[in-house]
Design a protein around this motif. Structure first.
Motif, short mmCIF file in Angstrom:
data_model
loop_
_atom_site.label_atom_id
_atom_site.label_comp_id
_atom_site.label_asym_id
_atom_site.label_seq_id
_atom_site.Cartn_x
_atom_site.Cartn_y
_atom_site.Cartn_z
N PHE A 47 47.83 37.38 -11.28
CA PHE A 47 48.57 38.24 -12.20
C PHE A 47 49.34 39.29 -11.39
CE2 PHE A 47 45.25 36.50 -14.83
CZ PHE A 47 45.89 36.27 -16.03
N LEU A 48 50.61 39.49 -11.75
CA LEU A 48 51.46 40.49 -11.11
C LEU A 48 51.99 41.45 -12.17
CD1 LEU A 48 53.68 38.38 -8.65
CD2 LEU A 48 51.59 39.65 -8.12
N PRO A 49 52.08 42.75 -11.84
CA PRO A 49 52.68 43.68 -12.80
C PRO A 49 54.17 43.42 -12.95
CG PRO A 49 52.25 44.77 -10.69
CD PRO A 49 51.65 43.41 -10.59
N ALA A 50 54.65 43.54 -14.18
CA ALA A 50 56.06 43.27 -14.49
C ALA A 50 56.55 44.27 -15.52
CB ALA A 50 56.24 41.84 -14.99
N THR A 51 57.84 44.57 -15.47
CA THR A 51 58.44 45.53 -16.40
C THR A 51 59.46 44.82 -17.28
OG1 THR A 51 58.17 47.29 -14.76
CG2 THR A 51 59.69 47.72 -16.58
N PRO A 90 64.46 42.93 -24.11
CA PRO A 90 63.61 41.98 -24.83
C PRO A 90 63.91 40.54 -24.41
CG PRO A 90 64.38 43.66 -26.34
CD PRO A 90 65.11 43.89 -25.04
N GLY A 91 62.86 39.83 -24.00
CA GLY A 91 63.03 38.45 -23.55
C GLY A 91 63.21 38.29 -22.06
N GLU A 92 63.14 39.41 -21.30
CA GLU A 92 63.33 39.32 -19.85
C GLU A 92 62.39 40.29 -19.14
OE1 GLU A 92 67.36 38.81 -17.73
OE2 GLU A 92 66.84 40.91 -17.36
N GLY A 135 61.48 38.80 -8.68
CA GLY A 135 62.78 38.66 -9.33
C GLY A 135 62.73 38.89 -10.83
N ARG A 136 63.89 38.64 -11.48
CA ARG A 136 64.00 38.74 -12.94
C ARG A 136 63.87 37.35 -13.54
NH1 ARG A 136 68.30 42.93 -15.54
NH2 ARG A 136 67.70 44.80 -14.37
N HIS A 137 63.13 37.28 -14.65
CA HIS A 137 62.89 35.97 -15.26
C HIS A 137 62.84 36.08 -16.77
CE1 HIS A 137 61.97 33.82 -11.49
NE2 HIS A 137 61.50 35.00 -11.09
N ILE A 138 63.30 35.02 -17.43
CA ILE A 138 63.21 34.93 -18.88
C ILE A 138 61.75 34.80 -19.29
CG2 ILE A 138 63.87 33.57 -20.91
CD1 ILE A 138 66.19 35.04 -19.60
N CYS A 139 61.36 35.51 -20.34
CA CYS A 139 59.99 35.42 -20.85
C CYS A 139 60.03 35.60 -22.36
CB CYS A 139 59.09 36.47 -20.20
SG CYS A 139 57.36 36.38 -20.76
N ARG A 140 59.86 34.47 -23.08
CA ARG A 140 59.94 34.52 -24.55
C ARG A 140 58.88 35.44 -25.15
NH1 ARG A 140 60.31 28.86 -23.84
NH2 ARG A 140 58.19 28.64 -24.65
N ALA A 141 57.75 35.58 -24.46
CA ALA A 141 56.66 36.40 -24.99
C ALA A 141 57.03 37.87 -25.11
CB ALA A 141 55.43 36.25 -24.11
N THR A 142 58.12 38.30 -24.49
CA THR A 142 58.51 39.72 -24.51
C THR A 142 59.65 40.00 -25.47
OG1 THR A 142 60.10 39.45 -22.68
CG2 THR A 142 57.82 39.93 -22.09
N LEU A 143 59.95 39.05 -26.37
CA LEU A 143 61.06 39.24 -27.30
C LEU A 143 60.84 40.45 -28.21
CD1 LEU A 143 61.88 35.53 -28.27
CD2 LEU A 143 63.33 37.11 -26.98
#
Length: 347
Positions: A243-247, A251-253, A259-267
């Motif tokens: 697990f890595l911390p992410a900001t 919404p959705g990223e 790097g930056r990545h798409i993440c549907r869970a953050t919509l």
């Protein structure tokens, strides 16, 4: 759609004031193989015993086909449920031959019909030449097959398997898992096993339920449990990962160290929110041409692959599966890149 064979609806089991199962609900279609997977003490064996009729339920109901076989008001006796069971220790009768064990539940048949049924099942489980042997002369794997044949003999509506391979060595366990699945599928048998071993669960089951603290955390396919875990417990228990911390940037990223990545869970998340992203070993690829570098801090040889533990510049670590002809030394820096179909993040 397949007919539902087994259904648990909000089942609860308690010993006095201690609740062992809470709101347990899942369904198993006819011909499916299901698995309850979890650590010791999670309630999976209690669930199996409640289905078999060895434990009374305090709430909810258990249905087999159209019959409600358990509720707080009525419990069908085990012998009336039409359920076969393979126990952890096999529970074979040492004074009976292999054929005698397999035919034990066929007392209602005449001698010739019974012998024909027994020989048919011994052929199915690969023990045709051992009909007249005694079980103490058999290997552990052969004894497990006898127990399976005995459970199948009365043609049960449902087969339950309680940690069926726990007494076997790792190599035999893996081989028998696949063989037992083939036998059950060939006979169209609906089955449910319990195990703490995810490799057994993946090898045998169509649907797997991860349990913890008497509750079902997720009931899904092996693929979904691994790539789309419902919560942090499932993510930790199934497979390996980091697990890595992410900001949340928008919404959705997400943005994190790699790097930056798409993440549907953050919509539904707000910018600036800090989450934890899950990276599996197969998400982190070795790439000599990548500008992203990580240092090898541990390595585990797995035949065709190495499992590398890699330290990022921040000090955080990730795991990576790399073909074993890439044999890197501890302390060496290697190039990496991410290849992720479903990025999962948790609060």
């Amino acid at each position: 759609m397949s007919e539902t064979q087994l259904s648990l609806d909000q089942v609860e089991v308690a010993y006095g004031e201690k609740v062992v199962l809470r709101h347990l609900s899942f369904t198993l279609a006819a011909g499916e193989i299901g698995c309850l997977l979890g650590p010791s003490g999670c309630g999976k064996t209690t669930a199996l015993r409640a289905i078999a009729g060895f434990e009374a339920i305090r709430a909810g109901r258990i249905r087999l086909n159209e019959d409600v076989i358990a509720s707080p008001h009525r419990q069908w006796p085990p012998q009336q449920r039409g359920i076969g069971m393979v126990f952890q220790d096999y529970a074979l009768f040492p004074h009976l031959t292999v054929a005698g064990n397999v035919g034990f539940g066929l007392e209602g048949l005449d001698r010739f019909t019974r012998r024909a049924k027994v020989m048919e099942l011994l052929e199915v489980v690969g023990l045709t030449g051992h009909a007249d042997d005694y079980t103490h002369a058999l290997s552990g794997g052969q004894q497990q097959r006898v127990a399976l044949a005995r459970a199948l003999a009365p043609s049960p509506r449902l087969l339950l398997l309680d940690e069926p391979f726990s007494n076997l060595d790792v190599e035999l366990r893996e081989r028998l898992s696949h063989e037992v699945r083939d036998i059950l599928k060939a006979r169209g048998m609906t089955a449910l096993l319990v195990t703490h071993d995810q490799h057994e669960a993946f090898a045998l089951a169509d649907r797997i339920g991860v349990m913890e603290g008497g509750q079902l955390r997720q009931w899904d396919s092996a693929y979904a449990l691994y790539h789309e875990p419902a919560d942090r417990f499932v993510a930790d228990f199934v497979g390996e990962g980091a697990f890595l911390p992410a900001t949340v940037t928008v919404p959705g990223e997400l943005e994190f160290e790699l790097g930056r990545h798409i993440c549907r869970a953050t919509l539904d998340s707000t910018p600036g929110q800090v989450l934890q992203v899950l990276l599996r070993p197969d998400d982190v690829l070795h790439d000599d041409d990548s500008s992203l570098k990580a240092r090898v801090v541990k390595k585990a040889f797995r035949g065709a692959q190495f499992l590398y533990t890699l330290a990022l510049p921040s000090g955080s670590t990730v795991l990576s599966l790399v073909p074993s002809h890439h044999d890197h030394a501890i302390g060496e820096s290697i190039g990496i890149r991410l290849e992720i179909d479903h990025l999962i993040a948790f609060h």
